[in-house]
Design an enzyme around this catalytic site. Sequence first.
Site, PDB file in Angstrom:
ATOM      1  NE  ARG A 140     -48.649  16.562  15.640  1.00  0.00           N
ATOM      2  CZ  ARG A 140     -48.705  15.250  15.783  1.00  0.00           C
ATOM      3  NH1 ARG A 140     -47.698  14.479  15.407  1.00  0.00           N
ATOM      4  NH2 ARG A 140     -49.784  14.692  16.312  1.00  0.00           N
ATOM      5  N   PRO A 184     -44.862   2.800  19.186  1.00  0.00           N
ATOM      6  CG  PRO A 184     -45.362   2.954  21.460  1.00  0.00           C
ATOM      7  CD  PRO A 184     -44.260   3.186  20.462  1.00  0.00           C
ATOM      8  CG  ASN A 185     -50.443   4.487  18.732  1.00  0.00           C
ATOM      9  OD1 ASN A 185     -51.236   3.567  18.861  1.00  0.00           O
ATOM     10  ND2 ASN A 185     -50.152   5.327  19.707  1.00  0.00           N
ATOM     11  CD  GLU A 232     -35.844  12.085  18.409  1.00  0.00           C
ATOM     12  OE1 GLU A 232     -36.911  12.698  18.606  1.00  0.00           O
ATOM     13  OE2 GLU A 232     -34.845  12.216  19.155  1.00  0.00           O
ATOM     14  CG  HIS A 276     -40.187  12.656  15.260  1.00  0.00           C
ATOM     15  ND1 HIS A 276     -40.810  11.749  16.093  1.00  0.00           N
ATOM     16  CD2 HIS A 276     -39.062  13.052  15.881  1.00  0.00           C
ATOM     17  CE1 HIS A 276     -40.078  11.624  17.185  1.00  0.00           C
ATOM     18  NE2 HIS A 276     -39.020  12.388  17.079  1.00  0.00           N
ATOM     19  CE1 TYR A 282     -47.793  11.349  13.168  1.00  0.00           C
ATOM     20  CE2 TYR A 282     -50.124  10.925  13.527  1.00  0.00           C
ATOM     21  CZ  TYR A 282     -48.890  11.309  14.012  1.00  0.00           C
ATOM     22  OH  TYR A 282     -48.754  11.658  15.321  1.00  0.00           O
ATOM     23  CB  ALA A 299     -46.396   8.638  22.177  1.00  0.00           C
ATOM     24  CG  ASN A 329     -41.232   7.764  14.027  1.00  0.00           C
ATOM     25  OD1 ASN A 329     -41.633   8.097  15.127  1.00  0.00           O
ATOM     26  ND2 ASN A 329     -41.824   8.135  12.902  1.00  0.00           N
ATOM     27  NE  ARG A 347     -52.394   7.722  16.177  1.00  0.00           N
ATOM     28  CZ  ARG A 347     -51.224   8.318  16.326  1.00  0.00           C
ATOM     29  NH1 ARG A 347     -50.214   8.021  15.532  1.00  0.00           N
ATOM     30  NH2 ARG A 347     -51.037   9.203  17.280  1.00  0.00           N
TER      31      ARG A 347
END
Length: 147
Positions: free
Chosen positions: A108, A9-10, A99, A101, A22, A76, A73, A17
Amino acid sequence: MTILLLHGPNLDRLGKRQPEIYGTTTLADIQNRVADYARERGQEVDARQSNHEGQLVEWVHEAADNGWAVIVNAGALTHTSVALRDALAEIADGAGYVEVHLSNVYGREEFRHHSYLAAAARGVIAGLGVHGYFAAVDYFSHADPVL
């Protein structure tokens, strides 16, 4: 080997964004660069993105059925999805998954410090931006399929 490059998502909003976190690189740019990089190393990349958890789970099942490795990735969903974790567990027993990111999730918010996906992953790469994907491709280019 085929690698499923899976984005949650996103991530379709990359480049728009929160560029301070990012960057300005779009998802299409990432997918194209990773596919080119993988091709140079004899790998095929099938890049997909969805904002829907169930769709991601279905694609992981497809990867498991085809013996594909996965670079994921999950955005969330990394911090919330037991369903995606359970689907990826089947990949862990086969070709494996890494995985990735873009940002350093450990620098964060506290809730981002826990990953449901990490325990069964071959590795976790965070905070290296697009270079994290290249490192994951390199892993699968050289990995012993049985660990």
